[in-house]
Design a protein around this motif. Structure first.
Motif, PDB file in Angstrom:
ATOM      1  N   SER A  59      35.602  44.668  43.183  1.00  0.00           N
ATOM      2  CA  SER A  59      35.271  44.521  41.763  1.00  0.00           C
ATOM      3  C   SER A  59      34.087  43.588  41.588  1.00  0.00           C
ATOM      4  CB  SER A  59      36.476  43.959  40.998  1.00  0.00           C
ATOM      5  OG  SER A  59      37.543  44.855  41.041  1.00  0.00           O
ATOM      6  N   GLN A 107      38.492  47.787  35.497  1.00  0.00           N
ATOM      7  CA  GLN A 107      39.792  47.971  36.145  1.00  0.00           C
ATOM      8  C   GLN A 107      40.919  47.960  35.112  1.00  0.00           C
ATOM      9  OE1 GLN A 107      40.132  45.429  39.544  1.00  0.00           O
ATOM     10  NE2 GLN A 107      42.201  46.076  40.046  1.00  0.00           N
ATOM     11  N   ASP A 187      35.772  51.119  38.143  1.00  0.00           N
ATOM     12  CA  ASP A 187      36.653  50.252  38.921  1.00  0.00           C
ATOM     13  C   ASP A 187      38.093  50.752  38.799  1.00  0.00           C
ATOM     14  OD1 ASP A 187      37.726  48.236  40.379  1.00  0.00           O
ATOM     15  OD2 ASP A 187      36.780  46.608  39.260  1.00  0.00           O
ATOM     16  N   GLU A 188      38.571  51.425  39.791  1.00  0.00           N
ATOM     17  CA  GLU A 188      39.921  52.008  39.778  1.00  0.00           C
ATOM     18  C   GLU A 188      40.235  52.707  38.458  1.00  0.00           C
ATOM     19  OE1 GLU A 188      43.033  49.586  41.432  1.00  0.00           O
ATOM     20  OE2 GLU A 188      41.542  48.228  42.275  1.00  0.00           O
TER      21      GLU A 188
HETATM   22 MG    MG Z   1      39.305  44.979  41.680  1.00  0.00          MG
END
Ligand code: MG
Ligand code: ATP
Lengths: 271, 323
Positions: A59, A107, A187-188
C-alpha cells in the motif's frame, strides 16, 4: 492454488512502453524504513499485480505512485517516480495534477457518505471543477463498469452511506473510473466483494487496461493470475524494509519463479 | 420442531449485575442533573408568580420597568438581549469558523497543539476580563467604526441612523458595541467546538478527495465542512447561549434604556441579565419578583434555542442533506 490453465501468456494489444516507472524508491514513516530500493516499471495497456504478505509495504508503494504518501505526517522517500518520463516528485509538478492522472481505489472503501450515489460517481469532476457533456451517461457507464448499476439504478439520489460495504467499494471504483485516469492504482479492490462482483470488477480491469495502465494489489493469487500480465512479489523479512524479491511476466513469476521464497508464496506455503 | 421454537419470541439483551449497577448509577446522575434543571424552572416560576399576577400577559409586551405602579415587562430587555446576542453571533460565527478551519486544516502541524490549548484557554478567561478590555479598549475604537457605518449606510438603511451624531457618547453605549465585545468573547467557545468536530473528519474521505485531484480547499469544502455541519450549528448555538446570558461585559458598556432598541448604533439598550444585575440588590416585593420573572423568560428562551439547535443538529447528522 494457482491454475495454469488461466495463465496463457498475454499478447499486448498496443505498442507497450513504460508508462510509470519507480526508480530506486525507498520510503520511511518517521525513522522506520518500510521500503528499500524498489525499481518497477508499469507498462501501458498492462495490468501489473503487486503481491506479498501483509505489512510488506504494498500500500505504501502504491501511495508513492500518486503522491498520497506525503500526506502522512513524518513520511519521506528517496528515489524517483517517472510518469511518461517526468519525475512526479520534482518541485514544479503539482501533486493535484499527478493525482488527477493517476487515480486510486483505496484498500478501505471511502465514499462521501452524505453525498448521493450519483454525486459520488462524479465527485472527481465536482472536486476539480470540471464539466461533462452528459453527466447521466457518465454515471451509468461508470456504475456499470464497477458492476453496481443494477443494484443502485433506482436509488441514485440516496446517500452513499446507506450502501453495504461491498457496494461502497464498487462505488469507489466507479468514482475512480469516472475521471478517466491514465493510470489506476487499486489497493485490494475486491477484498470486500462477493464472487460475482469480484468477477465483474476483474472484467472491468481487463476492459479498461486497453486504455488505462492498472496497478493492483491483491492477496488473491488466482486473481493476480487472472487479471495481470506483469507481477511483482514484495517481501519484508523480519525487521527489514520491504523489497521486491522477484518481478516479471505473471506467467513466469507464477510458473517458474527463480527465487524459492516466491515459489513458496505463490504456492501458498507462507504469508 | 415445536411450536414454541418457531413462534415469534421477544428477545432482549440481558445484562450482568455489574452492568445493572453501573446503569443504575449513571441513570441516577442523569436524573439528578435533569431535576436540578426542573427545580430551577419551578423555583423561578413560583418566585415570579406574584409579579406575573400583577401584569398578566402584558409582562411580555410592556417595554417599561415601573414596578411601583405595576407597569413593567420584558419586551425591551428581551429584544435587547436577542439583538446583542445576534450581533455577537454575526461577529463570532464567521471568525470562529475561519479560525477553526485554519487550525484544523492549514496551521503547521507542530503548532496545532499549542493553538488548540490557546483557544481553550481563551474560552476559559472570565467574562469580566473581556468586559474590562471591551470597556477600556474596544469601545473607544469602535466609535469611529459606528460613525462610519452610520454615515455611509445610514442614508440607505434608516435603522443605522444615529441622533446627535456629533458627540461620541451617542455611539459609545450602543447594542452594536456591546454585541461586538460579547462576540469577541464567544469567539473562542465557537472556535473550540467547531475545531474539535472538523479535526474528526474521517481520513478516508479526506484522502478520497485528495486522490481525485482535489486541493486542500476541496477537502475543506467537500469533506470537512459537510462532516462538521453539526459542529458548526452546535458551536454557534453554544456561542448564542453564552451571548444570551452574558452580563458583565454588557453591563459595563451599555447605558440602560427601557425601550425597544430600534437603532443598534445609537447609545442606549438593555438586556435581561444586565437588568437583573443592576436592580436585584435594590428591589423587593413585586419588583424583585418581576426580576425573577425576567429570569424565567431568559431561562425558557435559552431552553427553546437549545432544543431548536438539537433538532437541527440531529437532522443534519443523519446525512440526508448535501451541499
Ligand atoms: Mg495494504
Ligand atoms: N501511516 C503510517 N504510519 C506509520 N507506519 C505505517 C503507516 N502506514 C503503514 N505503516 C507501516 O508500513 C509498513 C507497510 O505498510 P503497508 O500498509 O504498506 O503494508 P501492506 O503491504 O499494504 O499490508 P497489507 O497487505 O496488510 O495491506 C507496515 O510495517 C506498517 O506498519
Amino acid at each position: 492454488m494457482n491454475e495454469p490453465a488461466l495463465l496463457a501468456p498475454v499478447t499486448p494489444r498496443t505498442a507497450v512502453r513504460p508508462h510509470l516507472v519507480a526508480d530506486q524508491v525507498s520510503a520511511w514513516f518517521g525513522d522506520h524504513q518500510v521500503l528499500e530500493d524498489i525499481t518497477l516499471t508499469v507498462h501501458n495497456s498492462t495490468v501489473t499485480a503487486l503481491i506479498g504478505p501483509s505489512g510488506c509495504g504494498k500500500s505504501t508503494f502504491l501511495r508513492i505512485l500518486n503522491r498520497m504518501h506525503e500526506m502522512v505526517p513524518g513520511a519521506s522517500l528517496a528515489g524517483r517516480v517517472l510518469l511518461d518520463g517526468e519525475d512526479i516528485y520534482e518541485r514544479r509538478v503539482r501533486p493535484t495534477d499527478v493525482r488527477r492522472t493517476v487515480g486510486m481505489v483505496f484498500q478501505k472503501a471511502n465514499p462521501f457518505p452524505a453525498m448521493s450515489i450519483a454525486d459520488n460517481v462524479v465527485a472527481g469532476l465536482l472536486i476539480t471543477g470540471r464539466k461533462t457533456a452528459d453527466k447521466d451517461a457518465l454515471i451509468e457507464r461508470s456504475l456499470r463498469r464497477a458492476g453496481l448499476w443494477k443494484e443502485v439504478e433506482n436509488r441514485l439520489r440516496t446517500p452513499a452511506g446507506t450502501l453495504s460495504g461491498g457496494q461502497q467499494q464498487r462505488l469507489c471504483i466507479a468514482r475512480a473510473l469516472a475521471v478517466d485516469p491514465e493510470v489506476l492504482l487499486m489497493d485490494e479492490p475486491c477484498s470486500a466483494l462477493d464472487p460475482t462482483s469480484t468477477r465483474r470488477v476483474e472484467e472491468t480491469i481487463s476492459e479498461i487496461s486497453h486504455e488505462v495502465s492498472v496497478v493492483i494489489v491483491t492477496h488473491n493469487m488466482q486473481q493476480a493470475a487472472r487479471v495481470s500480465q506483469r507481477c511483482a512479489f514484495f517481501l519484508a523479512e523480519d525487521g527489514e524494509p520491504g523489497r521486491i524479491v522477484e518481478q516479471g511476466q505473471t506467467y513466469g513469476v507464477f510458473n517458474s519463479p527463480t527465487d524459492p521464497r516466491t515459489a513458496d508464496y505463490v504456492a501458498g506455503r507462507f504469508g | 420442531m415445536t411450536a414454541a421454537a418457531t413462534s415469534r419470541r421477544e428477545i432482549a439483551p440481558s445484562s450482568t449485575p455489574a452492568d445493572k449497577a453501573f446503569r443504575g448509577t449513571v441513570r441516577g446522575a442523569a436524573v439528578l442533573a435533569l431535576s436540578v434543571m426542573g427545580l430551577i424552572g419551578v423555583f423561578l416560576f413560583l418566585r415570579a408568580l406574584p409579579a406575573l399576577q400583577v401584569t398578566g400577559w402584558r409582562f411580555l409586551t410592556t417595554a417599561e420597568w415601573l414596578p411601583g405602579v405595576g407597569h413593567f415587562g420584558v419586551a425591551a430587555v428581551l429584544e435587547g438581549t436577542i439583538l446583542i446576542a445576534g450581533i455577537a453571533l454575526l461577529v463570532a460565527v464567521p471568525v470562529g469558523f475561519g479560525a477553526s478551519i485554519w487550525i484544523a486544516e492549514y496551521a503547521p502541524r507542530h503548532l496545532r497543539p499549542a493553538l488548540v490549548s490557546l483557544v481553550d484557554l481563551m474560552a476559559a478567561v472570565p467574562s469580566i476580563v473581556y468586559g474590562l478590555w471591551g470597556f477600556f479598549f474596544v469601545q473607544p475604537h469602535l466609535i469611529p467604526v459606528s460613525r462610519w457605518l452610520s454615515e455611509n449606510l445610514g442614508p440607505a438603511l434608516p435603522f443605522l441612523r444615529v441622533d446627535n451624531a456629533e458627540t461620541d457618547s451617542s455611539f459609545a453605549s450602543s447594542a452594536f458595541i456591546a454585541g461586538c465585545v460579547v462576540g469577541v468573547m464567544v469567539v473562542p467557545t465557537v472556535t473550540s467546538i467547531m475545531r474539535e468536530v472538523f479535526s474528526q473528519a474521517p481520513t478516508g474521505e479526506r484522502e478520497a478527495a485528495l486522490a481525485l485531484g482535489g486541493t486542500q480547499w476541496a477537502v475543506v469544502r467537500r469533506v470537512v465542512v459537510p462532516f462538521g455541519r453539526s459542529g458548526i450549528i452546535g458551536g454557534s448555538m453554544l456561542g448564542l447561549g453564552r451571548a444570551l446570558g452574558e452580563t458583565v461585559a454588557v453591563y459595563l458598556i451599555i447605558s440602560p434604556v427601557f425601550a425597544v432598541t430600534t437603532h443598534p448604533l445609537q447609545s442606549g439598550t438593555h438586556t435581561i441579565s444586565a437588568l437583573i444585575a443592576t436592580l436585584s440588590t435594590e428591589s423587593s416585593g413585586v419588583a424583585l419578583s418581576g426580576l425573577l420573572a425576567a429570569g424565567l423568560v431568559l431561562f425558557l428562551f435559552t431552553l427553546l434555542v437549545n432544543a431548536g439547535a438539537a433538532v437541527v443538529v440531529n437532522r443534519s447528522r443523519s446525512g440526508q442533506v448535501t451541499g
